[in-house]
Scaffold this motif. Sequence first.
Motif, PDB file in Angstrom:
ATOM      1  N   LYS A 184       2.253   4.875 -12.863  1.00  0.00           N
ATOM      2  CA  LYS A 184       1.575   3.740 -12.619  1.00  0.00           C
ATOM      3  C   LYS A 184       2.183   2.668 -11.825  1.00  0.00           C
ATOM      4  CE  LYS A 184      -1.392   0.421 -15.191  1.00  0.00           C
ATOM      5  NZ  LYS A 184      -2.048  -0.165 -16.652  1.00  0.00           N
ATOM      6  N   GLU A 189       1.526   7.082  -6.545  1.00  0.00           N
ATOM      7  CA  GLU A 189       0.636   8.078  -6.981  1.00  0.00           C
ATOM      8  C   GLU A 189       1.030   9.477  -6.560  1.00  0.00           C
ATOM      9  OE1 GLU A 189      -4.031   9.345  -5.071  1.00  0.00           O
ATOM     10  OE2 GLU A 189      -2.938   7.296  -4.452  1.00  0.00           O
ATOM     11  N   GLU A 239      -4.626  -1.202  -3.813  1.00  0.00           N
ATOM     12  CA  GLU A 239      -5.914  -0.524  -3.842  1.00  0.00           C
ATOM     13  C   GLU A 239      -6.533  -0.179  -2.676  1.00  0.00           C
ATOM     14  OE1 GLU A 239      -8.117  -2.575  -6.631  1.00  0.00           O
ATOM     15  OE2 GLU A 239      -6.626  -1.990  -8.348  1.00  0.00           O
ATOM     16  N   THR A 240      -6.391  -1.283  -1.562  1.00  0.00           N
ATOM     17  CA  THR A 240      -7.064  -1.236  -0.356  1.00  0.00           C
ATOM     18  C   THR A 240      -6.261  -0.711   0.717  1.00  0.00           C
ATOM     19  OG1 THR A 240      -7.963  -3.391  -0.920  1.00  0.00           O
ATOM     20  CG2 THR A 240      -8.357  -2.496   1.316  1.00  0.00           C
ATOM     21  N   LEU A 258      -2.476  -6.394  -6.549  1.00  0.00           N
ATOM     22  CA  LEU A 258      -3.305  -5.377  -6.812  1.00  0.00           C
ATOM     23  C   LEU A 258      -4.552  -5.115  -5.676  1.00  0.00           C
ATOM     24  CD1 LEU A 258      -4.312  -6.230 -10.573  1.00  0.00           C
ATOM     25  CD2 LEU A 258      -2.786  -4.628  -9.755  1.00  0.00           C
ATOM     26  N   TYR A 259      -4.859  -5.964  -5.160  1.00  0.00           N
ATOM     27  CA  TYR A 259      -5.815  -5.882  -3.773  1.00  0.00           C
ATOM     28  C   TYR A 259      -5.106  -5.027  -2.783  1.00  0.00           C
ATOM     29  CZ  TYR A 259      -8.831  -6.691   0.149  1.00  0.00           C
ATOM     30  OH  TYR A 259      -9.341  -6.364   1.290  1.00  0.00           O
ATOM     31  N   ALA A 274       2.384   1.806  -3.495  1.00  0.00           N
ATOM     32  CA  ALA A 274       1.172   2.373  -4.308  1.00  0.00           C
ATOM     33  C   ALA A 274       0.821   3.929  -3.990  1.00  0.00           C
ATOM     34  CB  ALA A 274      -0.286   1.536  -4.040  1.00  0.00           C
ATOM     35  N   ARG A 331       0.900  -1.042   0.145  1.00  0.00           N
ATOM     36  CA  ARG A 331      -0.072  -0.106   0.211  1.00  0.00           C
ATOM     37  C   ARG A 331       0.884   1.303  -0.164  1.00  0.00           C
ATOM     38  NH1 ARG A 331      -4.325   2.484  -1.750  1.00  0.00           N
ATOM     39  NH2 ARG A 331      -5.301   4.061  -0.275  1.00  0.00           N
TER      40      ARG A 331
END
Length: 470
Positions: free
Chosen positions: A44, A39, A299-300, A295-296, A35, A32
Amino acid sequence: MTDSSLRLLLDFDACAQRDKGQAPAFLHRRDRKFALTCEQQNVKPTPKRWLAHINHLSGPGAGTPPSATTLRFWQRINSGFMVAGTLFGLLTMLGLLFYDGGQRINVTVIVAFVAFQLLLAVLTTVQSLAGWQPWRALLRRFRNHPESPVFTKLQPVLMARAAQLGGVCFSLAGLATLLVMVVLQDLAFGWSTTLETNASRYHSLIAAIATPWAWIWPAAAPDLALVEATRFFRASAGAAGMEPARWGQWWPFIAMLWTTWALLPRLILALLAGVLIRRKARQLLASHPAMQALLYRMETPALDTGNQYNDASDLPDTDTQLKLQPLPDAAIVLCWAGAGDPELPDALASGKSLIAKAGGRLSLENDRQTLKKIAEQLAEQAGRTVIVVTRSWEPPTGELEDFLANAREHWPKGTRVALVPLATRIDREPDDHQVQQWLRFAKRIGLEFVTVSLVPIYGTLADVNGGYME
């Protein structure tokens, strides 16, 4: 073999296998954070960037990429096929062009052999597309360790490319041998068959075969007169009316036949095999089970409550079964991320042969040199124990975990690591929640090559209470 898609799949799969031994909460926080960093940088979060991030966390001493061993293995297979193909191509063409001066070289045999080569090339590609692996048991005998289930699905196309590369070398060696033999010998070609076939029908067959190059090199497309003049029978090799000068006019056709229907298909199918490998690798990476989990996690948002139960009425579980043990004797102290500044307690500083620093604001190069220096000290000592001093009020970080994992590559087996979180004040015992977070960290990292210890230092300089975890 430089396929970036294949390397990416192998490295990702190896990293996914390693992550199976990590706690889900740690993986969630790590991915996380990656990610969120992407951002902030407006980029990406691709698998390639994720692997680069993981390698950066591992540091410069992480070793060679996991894909290197597998790729070297397949490079040896490709090289073996290419060498074998070159030798067989040379010997095969010498056999096809064998001429003792009494009987002519039968063009029909060469045409049939080229057709057989074309059939083998096509069947090799079809076999790879169907996923059939008749040679799988043979590969297992040459592998030192089993392949992952994901990579096993790539083996048919990898073996197809090796076979096609061997076929390319076979055809190149055969063509080179043909041209050399044309220069060195006076080869006599002709055609014959047991079947009742007249010259016009045979010429139609030859003309159809020569269609791709007839307009480029007319001399390589035999006319009807040459076909009629070079037919021979079993009992008429030296019959009257034969024109020996025309027996050698078949070699341009043979050269173009071999190039067009043996060499070019192998080249095209070898390139196609490379395309199929990259396509298959991308598909396997996209459908990889660990990719969906990654990916989970990215995104979480990560929420760490410490509660390992499903019942919402339970309080967060922050305790661990690990207990504190006495401080072990050690001659080496490693201060992590500024712990112990401005000076260490006497219980930790006195009688030590080496006090080193790592982490925090220090560079990765300094960390690598520190690992090397400690490894040299441990090699000269009988009792291999290293005290790693941290700050109890700071939570364990992924950098520290990566540093200890890196130590496995440098320090001798059996080395014992004692984690010593220092209290905030020398006259007070660390808070229980601070000790518990380090106990959970010690339980989670559980390196195979060390016995992990944890010792909180507090009280007066002479009052040392702590321990280690077996």
